[in-house]
Design a protein around this motif. Sequence first.
Motif, PDB file in Angstrom:
ATOM      1  N   UNK A  90       2.135   5.900  -4.729  1.00 18.68           N
ATOM      2  CA  UNK A  90       2.844   5.407  -3.652  1.00 18.68           C
ATOM      3  C   UNK A  90       2.179   5.548  -2.500  1.00 18.68           C
ATOM      4  N   UNK A  91       1.654   6.996  -2.434  1.00 20.55           N
ATOM      5  CA  UNK A  91       0.916   7.598  -1.515  1.00 20.55           C
ATOM      6  C   UNK A  91      -0.253   6.434  -1.129  1.00 20.55           C
ATOM      7  N   UNK A  92      -0.978   6.144  -2.376  1.00 25.33           N
ATOM      8  CA  UNK A  92      -2.244   5.504  -2.354  1.00 25.33           C
ATOM      9  C   UNK A  92      -1.826   3.950  -1.612  1.00 25.33           C
ATOM     10  N   UNK A  93      -0.678   3.497  -1.858  1.00 26.55           N
ATOM     11  CA  UNK A  93      -0.182   2.164  -1.498  1.00 26.55           C
ATOM     12  C   UNK A  93      -0.153   2.281   0.019  1.00 26.55           C
ATOM     13  N   UNK A  94       0.346   3.405   0.621  1.00 22.78           N
ATOM     14  CA  UNK A  94       0.613   3.594   1.791  1.00 22.78           C
ATOM     15  C   UNK A  94      -0.470   3.738   2.797  1.00 22.78           C
ATOM     16  N   UNK A  95      -1.448   4.249   1.987  1.00 22.52           N
ATOM     17  CA  UNK A  95      -3.115   4.462   2.511  1.00 22.52           C
ATOM     18  C   UNK A  95      -3.650   3.135   2.885  1.00 22.52           C
ATOM     19  N   UNK A  96      -3.400   2.361   1.677  1.00 22.16           N
ATOM     20  CA  UNK A  96      -4.191   0.906   1.605  1.00 22.16           C
ATOM     21  C   UNK A  96      -3.507   0.076   2.710  1.00 22.16           C
ATOM     22  N   UNK A  97      -1.825   0.178   2.787  1.00 20.83           N
ATOM     23  CA  UNK A  97      -1.252  -0.453   3.533  1.00 20.83           C
ATOM     24  C   UNK A  97      -1.568  -0.194   5.077  1.00 20.83           C
ATOM     25  N   UNK A 102      -2.923  -4.281   8.180  1.00 18.46           N
ATOM     26  CA  UNK A 102      -3.235  -4.624   9.498  1.00 18.46           C
ATOM     27  C   UNK A 102      -4.474  -5.576   9.565  1.00 18.46           C
ATOM     28  N   UNK A 103      -5.175  -5.473   8.606  1.00 19.09           N
ATOM     29  CA  UNK A 103      -6.420  -6.456   8.542  1.00 19.09           C
ATOM     30  C   UNK A 103      -7.536  -5.735   8.678  1.00 19.09           C
ATOM     31  N   UNK A 104      -8.854  -6.278   8.025  1.00 16.08           N
ATOM     32  CA  UNK A 104     -10.077  -5.504   7.861  1.00 16.08           C
ATOM     33  C   UNK A 104     -10.742  -4.984   9.325  1.00 16.08           C
ATOM     34  N   UNK A 105     -10.127  -5.699  10.344  1.00 19.50           N
ATOM     35  CA  UNK A 105     -10.606  -5.181  11.643  1.00 19.50           C
ATOM     36  C   UNK A 105     -10.330  -3.847  11.958  1.00 19.50           C
ATOM     37  N   UNK A 106      -9.268  -3.183  11.377  1.00 17.33           N
ATOM     38  CA  UNK A 106      -9.073  -1.717  11.491  1.00 17.33           C
ATOM     39  C   UNK A 106     -10.169  -0.859  10.978  1.00 17.33           C
TER      40      UNK A 106
END
Length: 385
Positions: A90-97, A102-106
């Motif tokens: 779940x933590x990993x999903x949050x970080x990925x999210x 927000x897009x690769x631009x971040x």
Amino acid sequence: MKKKVVQACITAMLISGMAVSPVFATPSVDDLQQDKAAAENEVASLQSELTTILDKISTLETDLAAKQEEIDKANIDLEEAIVQQDAQYQDMKKRIQYMYEAGAGNELKLLLSADSFSDLVNKAEYIKNVHDYDREKQEEYAATTKKIEDLSQTLQEEAESMTQMQSQLQEDKSSLSSVIEGKQSQIAQLDADIQEAVAAQQAEEEARRQAQEAAAAAAAAEIEQAQQQQAQQQQQPSQPSDNGNGGSAGGGNSGSGSSGGGSSSIVPPQGQDGWAVVAYARQFLGNPYVYGGNSLTNGIDCSGFTQQIYAAFGVSIGRTDSAQAYAGVEVPLSQAQAGDLLVYYGHVGIYNGSGGIIHASSPEVGIVEWGNCQYRALRCVRRVL
């Protein structure tokens, strides 16, 4: 006539000798007792084996309980590992999210915001480290979960194996218990057979004894009749002559006195040992048996006979066989000596020092001496001198 007396004596001796070696038609008590001993030894061995099985069952139950605790702990650890793995996921999903939704631009903005090349490298390495950390943690939790699952499976298999072993031991226990129960029934039957064989043997001995006593009584009567006839013939020649009448009559009276066994011919005890008792008791052989009687010459029963014989030596014992069973001190038959008191159930006599007995036997035979003191079951041997 003398020849007839001798023949009668020989007949009586032969009848008495028949009592020494009885032959029993009943089953062998010794064989039955050996069978019983063998069965008891087998039961003891089976009981030992059963005890070993019970010990194994007890140990196995303890091990099984401990194994169940290990299984329970492994299941708890597995649940915790799954929870931690899920939390990490779940933590990993949050970080990925956060980093990718927000897009690769971040990520690009993060890299472009670097103040220098060194800052750019650091930010790029940070992004990579985040990905590597998540991957390692996922792999770590997956390996932990797999390890715990494997352990739980192994413990379950071990528990099942122990349960099967427990079932087998329970079957062995039941089988042994059944065998032991059968052997115990066999022992009980052997006990009954032994008692039956002993009773049959005693009955046969008693029947043989009664037959021998009857035969001995008949022989004694024949001897007595022959002696009376001989005495009468010795007295007859003195009657024709008046001069010889007194001497001949005197001779007849003397012969009658010596053969009649009256009190005038009884010799007092010569000594104080057991052989003196035997010698004194033998003087009354052939005298009658009278139940409740107290005369060694005119009639007496078994306990009266032993009481008066020992009284002549200054030894006082009870009047009944049950009282005499506690006189003096008890000795084993193997150590019996001449003059010892032989006590049976309902009867008493005196040991003659050579395996036989002197006793007031029965109304049919009177006071007699037999060569086998074990013609009936002995209660005890008492030394009263």
